[in-house]
Enzyme design. Structure first.
Site, PDB file in Angstrom:
ATOM      1  N   PRO A   5       7.624  25.177 -31.025  1.00 49.05           N
ATOM      2  CA  PRO A   5       8.653  24.350 -31.452  1.00 49.05           C
ATOM      3  C   PRO A   5       8.141  22.778 -31.635  1.00 49.05           C
ATOM      4  O   PRO A   5       7.465  22.184 -31.078  1.00 49.05           O
ATOM      5  CB  PRO A   5       9.560  24.476 -31.018  1.00 49.05           C
ATOM      6  CG  PRO A   5       9.529  24.253 -29.482  1.00 49.05           C
ATOM      7  CD  PRO A   5       8.483  25.649 -29.944  1.00 49.05           C
ATOM      8  N   GLN A  59      15.551  26.735 -30.876  1.00 52.54           N
ATOM      9  CA  GLN A  59      15.141  25.881 -29.554  1.00 52.54           C
ATOM     10  C   GLN A  59      16.327  24.346 -29.500  1.00 52.54           C
ATOM     11  O   GLN A  59      16.468  24.086 -30.485  1.00 52.54           O
ATOM     12  CB  GLN A  59      14.046  24.962 -29.460  1.00 52.54           C
ATOM     13  CG  GLN A  59      13.585  24.288 -28.134  1.00 52.54           C
ATOM     14  CD  GLN A  59      12.225  23.073 -27.720  1.00 52.54           C
ATOM     15  OE1 GLN A  59      12.544  22.329 -28.552  1.00 52.54           O
ATOM     16  NE2 GLN A  59      11.570  23.618 -27.220  1.00 52.54           N
ATOM     17  N   CYS A  89      10.097  17.797 -23.895  1.00 54.44           N
ATOM     18  CA  CYS A  89       9.828  16.797 -24.708  1.00 54.44           C
ATOM     19  C   CYS A  89       9.616  15.645 -23.959  1.00 54.44           C
ATOM     20  O   CYS A  89      10.444  15.019 -23.424  1.00 54.44           O
ATOM     21  CB  CYS A  89      10.625  16.313 -25.593  1.00 54.44           C
ATOM     22  SG  CYS A  89      10.094  15.060 -26.794  1.00 54.44           S
ATOM     23  N   LYS A 127      11.021  25.785 -22.068  1.00 58.14           N
ATOM     24  CA  LYS A 127      10.012  24.936 -22.468  1.00 58.14           C
ATOM     25  C   LYS A 127       9.845  23.314 -21.498  1.00 58.14           C
ATOM     26  O   LYS A 127      10.489  22.674 -21.527  1.00 58.14           O
ATOM     27  CB  LYS A 127       9.793  24.825 -23.380  1.00 58.14           C
ATOM     28  CG  LYS A 127       8.459  24.634 -23.766  1.00 58.14           C
ATOM     29  CD  LYS A 127       7.700  23.742 -25.525  1.00 58.14           C
ATOM     30  CE  LYS A 127       6.259  24.120 -25.942  1.00 58.14           C
ATOM     31  NZ  LYS A 127       5.590  23.003 -25.804  1.00 58.14           N
ATOM     32  N   GLY A 189      -0.247  23.772 -23.992  1.00 62.85           N
ATOM     33  CA  GLY A 189      -1.397  22.465 -24.630  1.00 62.85           C
ATOM     34  C   GLY A 189      -2.907  22.424 -24.063  1.00 62.85           C
ATOM     35  O   GLY A 189      -3.034  23.221 -23.923  1.00 62.85           O
ATOM     36  N   GLY A 212       0.452  24.754 -30.218  1.00 66.79           N
ATOM     37  CA  GLY A 212       1.476  23.544 -31.329  1.00 66.79           C
ATOM     38  C   GLY A 212       0.557  23.182 -32.114  1.00 66.79           C
ATOM     39  O   GLY A 212       0.331  23.032 -33.123  1.00 66.79           O
TER      40      GLY A 212
END
Length: 299
Positions: A5, A59, A89, A127, A189, A212
């Site tokens: 997301p 999400q 986040c 996440k 990541g 991502g």
């Protein structure tokens, strides 16, 4: 192979594209549960989907277990098959609201949120990151809590909150978490190539990887990593996206989204500065389509 997301990017057209290219699952942008609670129109627009998208994963972002439970039982989420909770986040505004990665510092609250979402009867995923900073890496404890609270899967971004989106992922901490849980663990990541994805899998033992920002720069990576044979090029992808976005969204959204996508497609390509100036000067979908044909050659 999952598509992460990304706020401002993973709208319905992008999710359809990434799924068609081989991603097994693609998530909506992060959606504020408070926004849904107060029936905010801009928030509701993030939930747009059609029957062509299946399974559907949303999400959610927030800090109050009761609000999560209300939203997860509401009509807003009824059409979605999977609920993902944003606990990773790192941006300041999200952290200040005790949401996102801030929940890694409040394991009791995080556990209550997972349990609240589980009461909807839908599969729940989480996440997160490996921790808040180098002195507060708690992913093993956090992953175990997620499992015990009812999470069906966890995705771990291999950086701390203080690292934001820079630096080498902390592979060893993802591997430690993987060793402690029985539920699937996905690694995320720093994956900017097929080699990076292989490295992530080998160093962490994860059950899969989530792409991502590089997935937005080069969506063809999904087909490369899954071995799916496709005949698409960046040009054909953009033209298909223009057609799909125009079908469901107004011209203003179409222009904004395609300009962002095309800019990502041009990243690291020499001689694109003048094209970007032309791109952002486009005032209609027709102009945009013509410029895409001009910029992106068929490979």
């Amino acid at each position: 192979m999952l598509s992460a997301p990304l706020a401002g990017y993973t709208c319905y057209p992008f999710r359809i594209m990434s799924r068609n290219l081989g991603a097994s699952l693609a998530f909506t942008e992060m959606v504020s549960v408070n926004g849904l609670k107060y029936n905010d129109n801009a928030t509701k627009r993030l939930l747009f989907t059609t029957d062509d998208e299946s399974p559907r994963a949303v999400q959610l972002l927030g800090s109050e277990p009761s609000v999560f439970e209300y939203v997860c039982r509401s009509e807003y989420i009824q059409k979605f098959d999977i609920i993902d909770i944003n606990m990773g986040c790192p941006v300041p505004n999200v952290m200040k609201s005790d949401s996102g990665c801030a929940l890694m510092a409040d394991i009791t609250r995080a556990s209550k949120i997972i349990s609240a979402c589980r009461r909807s009867g839908k599969p729940v995923t989480v996440k997160c990151r490996v921790g808040i900073n180098a002195d507060k890496i708690n992913i093993v404890e956090f992953a175990k809590m997620c499992e015990e609270s009812g999470a069906d899967m966890i995705t771990v971004h291999g950086r701390t909150r203080s690292m934001m989106y820079d630096g080498e992922p902390l592979y060893e901490h993802i591997a430690e978490a993987k060793a402690f849980v029985k539920i699937p663990l996905i690694a995320n990541g720093g994956i900017n190539s097929e080699d990076d994805a292989v490295k992530m899998m080998e160093k962490t033992g994860a059950d899969g990887v989530m792409l991502g920002r590089y997935g937005f720069e080069n969506p063809l990576i999904f087909s490369e990593l899954t071995g799916l044979t496709v005949s698409e090029t960046k040009r054909s992808l953009l033209l298909s996206q223009i057609k799909l976005v125009s079908r469901y969204y107004d011209e203003l959204f179409t222009l904004s989204y395609i300009k962002k996508l095309a800019s990502y497609f041009m990243k690291k390509q020499p001689g694109t500065k003048c094209f970007k100036q032309e791109l952002y000067a486009c005032g209609s979908t027709a102009q945009l389509e013509s410029l895409v044909v001009k910029i992106f050659s068929e490979e």
